[in-house]
Design a protein around this motif. Sequence first.
Motif, PDB file in Angstrom:
ATOM      1  N   MET A   1      -9.006  -3.927  -1.771  1.00 22.36           N
ATOM      2  CA  MET A   1      -7.593  -4.121  -2.110  1.00 22.36           C
ATOM      3  C   MET A   1      -6.889  -4.847  -0.966  1.00 22.36           C
ATOM      4  O   MET A   1      -7.079  -4.515   0.205  1.00 22.36           O
ATOM      5  CB  MET A   1      -6.925  -2.756  -2.348  1.00 22.36           C
ATOM      6  N   ALA A   2      -6.073  -5.835  -1.293  1.00 22.27           N
ATOM      7  CA  ALA A   2      -5.324  -6.582  -0.285  1.00 22.27           C
ATOM      8  C   ALA A   2      -3.875  -6.125  -0.287  1.00 22.27           C
ATOM      9  O   ALA A   2      -3.277  -5.905  -1.344  1.00 22.27           O
ATOM     10  CB  ALA A   2      -5.411  -8.071  -0.569  1.00 22.27           C
ATOM     11  N   TRP A   3      -3.297  -5.994   0.921  1.00 25.00           N
ATOM     12  CA  TRP A   3      -1.920  -5.508   1.071  1.00 25.00           C
ATOM     13  C   TRP A   3      -1.108  -6.530   1.859  1.00 25.00           C
ATOM     14  O   TRP A   3      -1.553  -7.024   2.888  1.00 25.00           O
ATOM     15  CB  TRP A   3      -1.896  -4.165   1.797  1.00 25.00           C
ATOM     16  N   ASN A   4       0.091  -6.820   1.353  1.00 28.78           N
ATOM     17  CA  ASN A   4       0.988  -7.809   1.965  1.00 28.78           C
ATOM     18  C   ASN A   4       2.120  -7.088   2.689  1.00 28.78           C
ATOM     19  O   ASN A   4       3.000  -6.504   2.046  1.00 28.78           O
ATOM     20  CB  ASN A   4       1.545  -8.720   0.872  1.00 28.78           C
ATOM     21  N   PHE A   5       2.108  -7.146   4.019  1.00 28.75           N
ATOM     22  CA  PHE A   5       3.135  -6.473   4.827  1.00 28.75           C
ATOM     23  C   PHE A   5       4.190  -7.449   5.350  1.00 28.75           C
ATOM     24  O   PHE A   5       4.876  -7.162   6.328  1.00 28.75           O
ATOM     25  CB  PHE A   5       2.473  -5.745   6.001  1.00 28.75           C
ATOM     26  N   ALA A   6       4.341  -8.596   4.690  1.00 28.13           N
ATOM     27  CA  ALA A   6       5.300  -9.602   5.137  1.00 28.13           C
ATOM     28  C   ALA A   6       6.725  -9.079   5.100  1.00 28.13           C
ATOM     29  O   ALA A   6       7.105  -8.298   4.218  1.00 28.13           O
ATOM     30  CB  ALA A   6       5.185 -10.849   4.264  1.00 28.13           C
ATOM     31  N   ALA A   7       7.522  -9.559   6.066  1.00 30.10           N
ATOM     32  CA  ALA A   7       8.928  -9.149   6.130  1.00 30.10           C
ATOM     33  C   ALA A   7       9.760  -9.818   5.041  1.00 30.10           C
ATOM     34  O   ALA A   7      10.868  -9.380   4.744  1.00 30.10           O
ATOM     35  CB  ALA A   7       9.502  -9.465   7.503  1.00 30.10           C
ATOM     36  N   GLY A   8       9.253 -10.872   4.449  1.00 26.80           N
ATOM     37  CA  GLY A   8       9.958 -11.532   3.363  1.00 26.80           C
ATOM     38  C   GLY A   8       9.698 -13.030   3.373  1.00 26.80           C
ATOM     39  O   GLY A   8       9.623 -13.622   4.458  1.00 26.80           O
ATOM     40  N   PRO A   9       9.558 -13.623   2.176  1.00 29.70           N
ATOM     41  CA  PRO A   9       9.529 -12.938   0.887  1.00 29.70           C
ATOM     42  C   PRO A   9       8.439 -11.872   0.856  1.00 29.70           C
ATOM     43  O   PRO A   9       7.337 -12.085   1.363  1.00 29.70           O
ATOM     44  CB  PRO A   9       9.242 -14.047  -0.115  1.00 29.70           C
ATOM     45  N   MET A 330       5.846  -1.637  -1.728  1.00 26.17           N
ATOM     46  CA  MET A 330       4.594  -1.298  -1.048  1.00 26.17           C
ATOM     47  C   MET A 330       4.174   0.118  -1.441  1.00 26.17           C
ATOM     48  O   MET A 330       4.854   1.098  -1.116  1.00 26.17           O
ATOM     49  CB  MET A 330       4.784  -1.372   0.476  1.00 26.17           C
ATOM     50  N   PRO A 331       3.059   0.281  -2.135  1.00 29.47           N
ATOM     51  CA  PRO A 331       2.608   1.624  -2.503  1.00 29.47           C
ATOM     52  C   PRO A 331       2.237   2.450  -1.274  1.00 29.47           C
ATOM     53  O   PRO A 331       1.919   1.907  -0.210  1.00 29.47           O
ATOM     54  CB  PRO A 331       1.374   1.359  -3.381  1.00 29.47           C
ATOM     55  N   GLU A 332       2.258   3.744  -1.443  1.00 31.17           N
ATOM     56  CA  GLU A 332       1.877   4.616  -0.328  1.00 31.17           C
ATOM     57  C   GLU A 332       0.430   4.374   0.087  1.00 31.17           C
ATOM     58  O   GLU A 332       0.069   4.566   1.254  1.00 31.17           O
ATOM     59  CB  GLU A 332       2.120   6.072  -0.694  1.00 31.17           C
ATOM     60  N   ALA A 333      -0.400   3.922  -0.849  1.00 33.03           N
ATOM     61  CA  ALA A 333      -1.793   3.621  -0.511  1.00 33.03           C
ATOM     62  C   ALA A 333      -1.882   2.494   0.509  1.00 33.03           C
ATOM     63  O   ALA A 333      -2.795   2.476   1.351  1.00 33.03           O
ATOM     64  CB  ALA A 333      -2.562   3.240  -1.779  1.00 33.03           C
ATOM     65  N   GLY A 334      -0.942   1.539   0.459  1.00 31.04           N
ATOM     66  CA  GLY A 334      -0.939   0.461   1.436  1.00 31.04           C
ATOM     67  C   GLY A 334      -0.621   0.962   2.832  1.00 31.04           C
ATOM     68  O   GLY A 334      -1.267   0.563   3.814  1.00 31.04           O
ATOM     69  N   ALA A 335       0.374   1.850   2.941  1.00 34.03           N
ATOM     70  CA  ALA A 335       0.713   2.431   4.238  1.00 34.03           C
ATOM     71  C   ALA A 335      -0.441   3.278   4.764  1.00 34.03           C
ATOM     72  O   ALA A 335      -0.736   3.277   5.973  1.00 34.03           O
ATOM     73  CB  ALA A 335       1.984   3.269   4.110  1.00 34.03           C
ATOM     74  N   GLN A 336      -1.096   3.987   3.864  1.00 33.15           N
ATOM     75  CA  GLN A 336      -2.241   4.799   4.262  1.00 33.15           C
ATOM     76  C   GLN A 336      -3.375   3.921   4.779  1.00 33.15           C
ATOM     77  O   GLN A 336      -4.029   4.245   5.790  1.00 33.15           O
ATOM     78  CB  GLN A 336      -2.718   5.636   3.077  1.00 33.15           C
ATOM     79  N   ALA A 337      -3.608   2.787   4.113  1.00 31.02           N
ATOM     80  CA  ALA A 337      -4.663   1.880   4.560  1.00 31.02           C
ATOM     81  C   ALA A 337      -4.361   1.312   5.943  1.00 31.02           C
ATOM     82  O   ALA A 337      -5.242   1.221   6.802  1.00 31.02           O
ATOM     83  CB  ALA A 337      -4.829   0.748   3.545  1.00 31.02           C
ATOM     84  N   LEU A 338      -3.101   0.938   6.182  1.00 31.89           N
ATOM     85  CA  LEU A 338      -2.726   0.403   7.491  1.00 31.89           C
ATOM     86  C   LEU A 338      -2.846   1.482   8.560  1.00 31.89           C
ATOM     87  O   LEU A 338      -3.383   1.226   9.652  1.00 31.89           O
ATOM     88  CB  LEU A 338      -1.296  -0.140   7.454  1.00 31.89           C
TER      89      LEU A 338
END
Length: 350
Positions: A1-9, A330-338
């Motif tokens: 799974m890929a997660w995008n933590f960009a500040a924006g967009p 951002m799903p909680e799974a993304g924060a957990q992965a980071l």
Amino acid sequence: MAWNFAAGPARLPDAVLAQAAAEIFRRGADGACALERPFSGPDFRALLARARQRLAELLALPANYRILFLAGGAMQQFSILPLNLCRPQQRAAYVNRGYWSARAMAEASRQADTIEFFPPADGVWALPADCAYCHITPNETVDGSACASLPETGAVPLAADCTSSFLTAPLAVDKFGFIYASAQKNIAPAGLTVAIIRDDLLERSPADLPAPFSYRRQAEANSCVNTPPMFAIQMAALVFDWIAEQGGLTAMAAAGRRKAARVYGAIDGSGEVFVAPVAVDQRSPVNIRFHLADSALTETFISEAAAAGLHHLRGHAHFGGLRASLYNAMPEAGAQALAGFITDFARRRG
């Protein structure tokens, strides 16, 4: 799974993207998709009304406020705000607590007399009587900091650039005279700014102000003085519905706290391999700024994180280092992965 933590967009909710593909881009019986119909027609006006009503419900908006859907980003409002709210011989006060509040003040200074206001330690904000408004930036995207509480500014209207924190938690709208938020963090694609203004402030807009820049004229025209950013507004309507379906702003705030706690916990528990430089009581829950104690490892971290599906973690050029944005989508799974990757990296490199 890929997660995008960009500040924006920033990331949009997966469910909203799927719904947009099914609804916005589908041609109807008239041969047009939603983006191709007249903005003055009944379909778009109904959608505009729905978006406004849903946002008002999410915010528990008082009756004496108006919602505007304006073209452009927050930087345009830096200049347009003083043009609308400053009367002759009035100044605008700006609280400078970071990168974006400094830029807001610099741009406003091109249009009106401004003063930099320094909040006193006792918490009582005694603003000069000639202030048209006092401007704050509750969440500093670049600095990774946030205001712990809202000030009491008395008779001076409080104006705020809420771009990064808008819709991430309940908001006491009645404490503000004017709120604005660029869309590309928690609302919709770039190109739209949502503004909320108290009725009495609409009367300040000068009669000779160009119509697209006049809050009063835009309010009178239902945000349609000119063709509005239709796609961004249609996406915003879907996002507002999605937030309501998740449980509203209380649910957004609870999820945000859990996500931030995971990532900050991993940073603080890294044995000083990673450092979060912002004081704990001023940390932003949506824009987490951090860095490696050994800056030589920064590029290694970014490269390995990307290989693990964690993208756009490079910090803003103003500070360097690292930054992770945890907006509503951002799903909680993304924060957990980071958080898990930070912990693993610290174990391997500490």
